[in-house]
Design an enzyme around this catalytic site. Structure first.
Site, short mmCIF file in Angstrom:
data_model
loop_
_atom_site.label_atom_id
_atom_site.label_comp_id
_atom_site.label_asym_id
_atom_site.label_seq_id
_atom_site.Cartn_x
_atom_site.Cartn_y
_atom_site.Cartn_z
N GLU A 178 0.82 -1.22 0.00
CA GLU A 178 0.00 0.00 0.00
C GLU A 178 0.86 1.27 0.00
O GLU A 178 1.14 1.84 1.05
CB GLU A 178 -0.95 0.03 1.20
CG GLU A 178 -1.88 1.24 1.16
CD GLU A 178 -2.76 1.38 2.40
OE1 GLU A 178 -3.67 2.23 2.38
OE2 GLU A 178 -2.52 0.66 3.38
N LYS A 215 -2.71 -2.03 -2.92
CA LYS A 215 -3.75 -1.14 -2.42
C LYS A 215 -3.32 0.28 -2.73
O LYS A 215 -2.31 0.77 -2.21
CB LYS A 215 -3.97 -1.33 -0.91
CG LYS A 215 -5.07 -0.43 -0.35
CD LYS A 215 -5.47 -0.82 1.07
CE LYS A 215 -6.53 0.13 1.60
NZ LYS A 215 -7.08 -0.28 2.91
#
Length: 296
Positions: A178, A215
């Site tokens: 992420e 992500k």
């Protein structure tokens, strides 16, 4: 074995989204405040975490929180050892809700340098990963932040993310990488172009079977991350809400057909502790339905 074929298939092709229930020490007071729990309602950090656990449990026990629309959930480390109805949360999620459990493993962010914030060191990561695998966790999530379009900084973020990802894969888990791009960045679109290039370069270094998830902030240019979603080493690309309202996040996500949601604040928007269970379930169900529709 935590990486079951059923869970892997659900992550790769399941219709729905990943709920982010991983509020940590830094984000918990704000999340509780929005939920109607004032700082005066708890005196210690332990009491604060007890309050957020009550909120998480209420969400997980809601009628609409199941694998028909919520295919995965990211947990805070303390939550991994908590129980719901006498069963550890990761087991409850999969056995009772058909929701794949993930674990947030990062320890927060370093101060900004080169326009980015790297992850703080994780000296006990191997121990954490062993405990996660034993607890039935499928994968992990680790967050860093890009604030401006700085190629050197973005390369450092991605290199660090892949270093951690390899450690996660070696433990038999699937990492969610992420590198969040700040939605308020004045160079957001340029930063996203740089990030995509860096991610593709590092993805090409992964061996067959060393699969990851990504992500990412919903991009300024719709469809930007389609090439990442199509990469052989990428199980799924999921989107963070990044501070957008539920409606705005869903509207933007709907334009990116190869991304699904992994929302936190947008999932819990409008939920209040004082609500009756019926009111709570209706409000949460509405959010779940909006995010689900944007994800499919």
């Amino acid at each position: 074995m935590s990486k079951t074929s059923d869970q892997y298939a659900q992550m790769q092709t399941g219709a729905g989204f990943i709920a982010a229930l991983d509020q940590s020490g830094g984000s918990t007071p704000k999340a509780l405040g929005l939920y109607g729990v004032d700082a005066n309602d708890y005196a210690t950090e332990e009491e604060m975490f007890d309050e957020i656990q009550k909120m998480r449990e209420r969400i997980i026990l809601a009628d609409d929180f199941n694998g028909k629309k919520v295919i995965g959930a990211i947990l805070f480390e303390r939550t991994m050892t908590e129980s719901i109805e006498g069963k550890k949360v990761p087991d409850y999620l999969w056995d009772n809700c058909n929701v794949v459990p993930f674990l947030k493993i990062d320890k927060g962010l370093e101060d900004e340098a080169d326009g980015v914030q790297l992850m703080k060191p994780m000296p006990a990561l191997d121990t954490t990963l062993q405990a996660a695998a034993k607890a039935g966790i499928f994968g992990t999530k680790e967050r860093s932040v890009v604030n401006i379009a700085n190629a050197d900084g973005i390369e450092k973020v991605v290199a660090q993310q892949f270093e951690v990802a390899r450690q996660v894969v070696a433990a038999g888990l699937v990492p969610i990488i992420e590198p969040e791009v700040n939605i308020h960045s004045e160079t957001k679109a340029q930063a996203e172009d740089m990030l995509k290039a860096a991610l593709l370069k590092h993805l090409d270094t992964l061996a067959e079977g060393d699969d990851v998830m990504l992500k990412l902030t919903i991009p300024s240019n719709a469809g930007l991350y389609d090439d990442l979603a199509d990469h052989a080493r990428v199980v799924r690309v999921v989107a963070l809400s990044g501070g957008y309202s539920t409606d705005e996040a869903c509207e933007k996500l709907g334009k990116n057909t190869k991304m699904i949601a992994s929302f936190s604040r947008a999932l819990t928007e409008g939920l209040q502790r004082a609500m009756s269970d019926a009111e709570f379930n209706t409000a949460l169900g509405s959010n779940i339905d909006k995010i689900y529709r944007a994800s499919i």
